[in-house]
Each structure stands twice: as structure tokens, then as C-alpha cells.
Design a protein around this motif. Structure first.
Motif, mmCIF file in Angstrom:
data_model
loop_
_atom_site.group_PDB
_atom_site.id
_atom_site.type_symbol
_atom_site.label_atom_id
_atom_site.label_comp_id
_atom_site.label_asym_id
_atom_site.label_seq_id
_atom_site.Cartn_x
_atom_site.Cartn_y
_atom_site.Cartn_z
ATOM 1 N N GLN A 118 1.683 5.554 5.583
ATOM 2 C CA GLN A 118 2.700 6.261 6.236
ATOM 3 C C GLN A 118 3.764 6.845 5.335
ATOM 4 N N GLN A 119 4.046 6.265 4.174
ATOM 5 C CA GLN A 119 4.782 6.632 3.175
ATOM 6 C C GLN A 119 4.103 6.388 1.716
ATOM 7 N N PRO A 120 3.158 7.145 1.388
ATOM 8 C CA PRO A 120 2.499 6.906 0.140
ATOM 9 C C PRO A 120 3.143 7.414 -1.100
ATOM 10 N N THR A 121 4.020 6.337 -1.394
ATOM 11 C CA THR A 121 4.925 6.430 -2.691
ATOM 12 C C THR A 121 4.557 5.482 -3.470
ATOM 13 N N ASP A 122 4.728 5.576 -5.019
ATOM 14 C CA ASP A 122 4.563 4.740 -5.906
ATOM 15 C C ASP A 122 5.227 3.226 -5.704
ATOM 16 N N VAL A 123 6.466 3.437 -4.997
ATOM 17 C CA VAL A 123 7.202 2.176 -4.853
ATOM 18 C C VAL A 123 6.330 1.168 -4.028
ATOM 19 N N HIS A 124 5.755 1.989 -2.799
ATOM 20 C CA HIS A 124 5.207 1.273 -1.647
ATOM 21 C C HIS A 124 3.546 0.508 -2.192
ATOM 22 N N LEU A 125 3.214 1.376 -3.028
ATOM 23 C CA LEU A 125 2.036 1.024 -3.722
ATOM 24 C C LEU A 125 2.228 -0.142 -4.565
ATOM 25 N N GLN A 126 3.072 -0.128 -5.511
ATOM 26 C CA GLN A 126 3.587 -1.272 -6.248
ATOM 27 C C GLN A 126 4.220 -2.509 -5.439
ATOM 28 N N ASP A 127 4.709 -2.146 -4.359
ATOM 29 C CA ASP A 127 4.996 -3.574 -3.363
ATOM 30 C C ASP A 127 3.764 -4.138 -2.885
ATOM 31 N N PHE A 128 2.769 -3.250 -2.522
ATOM 32 C CA PHE A 128 1.531 -4.065 -2.125
ATOM 33 C C PHE A 128 0.764 -4.763 -3.138
ATOM 34 N N VAL A 129 0.739 -4.266 -4.396
ATOM 35 C CA VAL A 129 0.294 -5.273 -5.338
ATOM 36 C C VAL A 129 0.797 -6.405 -5.732
ATOM 37 N N GLU A 130 2.352 -6.272 -5.775
ATOM 38 C CA GLU A 130 3.088 -7.368 -6.043
ATOM 39 C C GLU A 130 3.064 -8.454 -5.125
ATOM 40 N N HIS A 131 2.907 -7.972 -3.678
ATOM 41 C CA HIS A 131 3.086 -8.886 -2.755
ATOM 42 C C HIS A 131 1.399 -9.640 -2.466
ATOM 43 N N THR A 150 3.254 12.415 -9.904
ATOM 44 C CA THR A 150 2.713 13.452 -8.774
ATOM 45 C C THR A 150 2.927 12.930 -7.398
ATOM 46 N N PRO A 151 3.653 12.875 -6.787
ATOM 47 C CA PRO A 151 3.881 12.078 -5.523
ATOM 48 C C PRO A 151 3.140 13.033 -4.616
ATOM 49 N N ASP A 152 2.776 14.134 -4.565
ATOM 50 C CA ASP A 152 1.851 14.913 -3.551
ATOM 51 C C ASP A 152 0.195 14.845 -3.931
ATOM 52 N N ASP A 153 -0.035 14.203 -4.790
ATOM 53 C CA ASP A 153 -1.557 14.260 -5.251
ATOM 54 C C ASP A 153 -2.182 13.414 -4.269
ATOM 55 N N ILE A 157 -3.721 9.622 -3.679
ATOM 56 C CA ILE A 157 -3.268 8.882 -2.485
ATOM 57 C C ILE A 157 -4.328 8.388 -1.867
ATOM 58 N N GLN A 158 -5.545 9.154 -1.605
ATOM 59 C CA GLN A 158 -6.667 8.760 -0.789
ATOM 60 C C GLN A 158 -7.469 7.770 -1.741
ATOM 61 N N SER A 159 -7.470 7.825 -2.943
ATOM 62 C CA SER A 159 -8.434 6.985 -3.733
ATOM 63 C C SER A 159 -7.608 5.648 -3.732
ATOM 64 N N ALA A 160 -6.235 5.738 -3.801
ATOM 65 C CA ALA A 160 -5.298 4.327 -3.554
ATOM 66 C C ALA A 160 -5.718 3.562 -2.186
ATOM 67 N N LEU A 161 -5.728 4.473 -1.512
ATOM 68 C CA LEU A 161 -6.084 3.843 0.096
ATOM 69 C C LEU A 161 -7.365 3.178 0.209
ATOM 70 N N VAL A 162 -8.229 3.951 -0.576
ATOM 71 C CA VAL A 162 -9.797 3.462 -0.457
ATOM 72 C C VAL A 162 -9.824 1.906 -0.950
ATOM 73 N N SER A 163 -8.979 2.035 -2.325
ATOM 74 C CA SER A 163 -8.915 0.686 -3.041
ATOM 75 C C SER A 163 -8.299 -0.423 -2.340
ATOM 76 N N LEU A 164 -7.209 0.031 -1.631
ATOM 77 C CA LEU A 164 -6.248 -0.994 -0.805
ATOM 78 C C LEU A 164 -7.035 -1.594 0.312
ATOM 79 N N GLU A 165 -8.026 -0.758 0.972
ATOM 80 C CA GLU A 165 -9.077 -1.063 2.327
ATOM 81 C C GLU A 165 -10.099 -2.027 1.601
ATOM 82 N N ASP A 166 -10.356 -1.646 0.413
ATOM 83 C CA ASP A 166 -11.426 -2.557 -0.045
ATOM 84 C C ASP A 166 -11.011 -4.041 -0.446
#
Length: 261
Positions: A118-131, A150-153, A157-166
Motif C-alpha cells: 500500500q505504501q512502498p517506501t524505503d521505511v516500510h521495506l526496512q521495517d519488513f526486513v527488521e521484523h 528513487t521512491p517512484d521506481d 518496487i515490484q522486484s522488492a514485492l516479488v522478493s518479499l512474497e518469495d
């Protein structure tokens, strides 16, 4: 081996036999391991069957060494039926408690993915990894820095989502197996009933009383479960669960015996 009590001997042979089948049938026996609740591979019978499977020779030998070291004295005190009931209940209870912890962890992972979606920011990506996957912090660091720059890349974002889903799918479909929960119940019972028995352990240069050994082991497992190190795939909370169920069961038996008398 010649001093083994009947139930301990039977459990030893069953565990060895199942492991030998594992070495021959490999993944075709995975349906007996305990998958997280919510996994497509989860089945209720796995709460029992997982305790007869092991992840390798070292895993098997460690658990069976504990069984033949501490089990015979308990079986002599309780009798075979009560010893078997204690072993199975501790293993079953450890599996249930561990599954509760895993259910919480897997659902938190799912929620963190949805927050990032919903909010693909670097902060939320870092939160996922840390948690959820702190061992991958270094691997994700370049992606987090790039997303901050580059927050609009959308490709990033899609590459990160694929990694998280995996990662989520891998965690959801990673089973737990082994008799460790049952064994830790046995360790607790031994220390509870024979607290001042001195043990001479390979990794201790001096004798240590059973009550101190088990107390230190429990603290280590609790610490290791809360502060997991990268690459640690040991089910520490299953070990703690086995001890907890063992304590509860001993107290129930004590209360029942007191009422009887």
C-alpha cells in the motif's frame, strides 16, 4: 544399550526406523513434518508425526542420546505407560505452542507485506526486513537505499514485492520436525524429580547438578528464541514449549496423587 527400559528402547527403534525411511524416501515423507497453520501442506496429524522425524544424523543422534540418557530412570519411576504418555504429550504440546508462535510470525510477515504494497517506501521495506528477516538486512540494504533515492521506481518496487512474497511463501512452507520438544520435557522432568543428580557433560569440564543444567539450558533457549541469530533454524520455542508442558503435566499428576491419598 543393555540398560535401556522397554519403552525407551521402542521409541529409540521407531525414531531410527523412521529416519532410515526418510533417507530412502526423502521428500515423499514431508507430509509427516509439522507445517505452519495456514500452509497448504498443514494437516492436524502432523502435531504427532513430526516428533518421529529428524533433519539429519546429528539431529537424530542428539535427541536419541538424550532419550537413552535421561529416559530409563524416569520410566523406572513411572512405568512404561506413563513415560510414553509424558513423551507424547510433551511433544504434542511443544508442537502446538510452536505452531502458535509461527502463526503469529507468518501473519505479521503477511501484514508487513501488505503495508509495503500500500505504501512502498524505503521505511516500510526496512521495517519488513527488521521484523521478519533480519539476517537479510545486508542483502536488502542496496535496495532500501535505492528506493529512498528513487521512491517512484516501479520496477524496483515490484522486484522488492516479488522478493518479499518469495520469503513469505518459503516461511509458510517450512516445516518443523524432530523429537526435541518431547526430549526437553524429559529433561525438565529429570531435573524436577532428581534435581541434585550430578551430570558430567562433554562440553562442561566439571560435574553440574541436573537442576542447574536444565535451568541454564532453558535460559539459553529462551534467549536464542527471542534474539535469533542469522541462519539459526532451530525451533527454540518448541524446546521451551516441551519444558512448559512437562512442568504442567507433572503438577497435574502431583495434584491427582495428593487427592488420591
Amino acid at each position: 544399550m543393555f540398560n535401556l527400559t522397554p519403552t525407551v528402547r521402542t521409541l529409540l527403534f521407531i525414531n531410527i526406523g523412521v529416519f532410515l525411511l526418510q533417507t530412502q524416501l526423502a521428500s515423499r515423507m514431508n507430509f509427516l513434518a509439522l507445517y505452519p497453520v495456514g500452509s497448504a501442506y498443514f494437516q492436524p496429524w502432523q502435531f504427532v508425526t513430526h516428533m518421529f522425524m529428524h533433519g539429519g544424523w546429528g539431529h537424530l543422534l542428539a535427541n536419541m542420546f538424550g532419550l537413552i540418557s535421561f529416559g530409563p530412570l524416569l520410566e523406572q519411576r513411572w512405568g512404561g505407560n506413563r513415560f510414553l504418555a509424558f513423551w507424547l504429550i510433551c511433544g504434542l504440546g511443544a508442537g502446538v505452542l510452536y505452531s502458535g508462535v509461527r502463526y503469529y510470525e507468518v501473519n505479521r510477515m503477511r501484514q508487513d507485506i501488505e503495508v509495503f504494497r500500500q505504501q512502498p517506501t524505503d521505511v516500510h521495506l526496512q521495517d519488513f526486513v527488521e521484523h521478519n528477516m533480519p539476517e537479510y538486512a545486508e542483502a536488502f540494504a542496496p535496495n532500501i537505499r535505492q528506493l529512498h533515492a528513487t521512491p517512484d521506481d516501479q520496477q524496483l518496487i515490484q522486484s522488492a514485492l516479488v522478493s518479499l512474497e518469495d520469503m513469505y511463501a518459503s516461511s509458510l512452507n517450512s516445516p518443523m520436525l524432530g523429537a526435541s520438544g518431547a526430549l526437553f520435557g524429559i529433561l525438565f522432568a529429570f531435573a524436577y524429580l532428581f534435581p541434585n543428580t550430578e551430570l558430567m557433560l562433554l562440553f562442561f569440564p566439571f560435574p553440574i547438578k541436573a537442576k542447574y543444567f536444565v535451568a541454564l539450558y532453558a535460559l539459553y533457549e529462551l534467549y536464542s528464541g527471542v534474539y535469533r541469530t542469522p541462519g539459526d533454524n532451530v525451533a527454540h520455542f518448541a524446546h521451551i514449549g516441551g519444558m512448559l508442558i512437562g512442568f504442567i503435566l507433572l503438577k497435574i499428576w502431583e495434584r491427582g496423587r495428593a487427592r488420591f491419598y
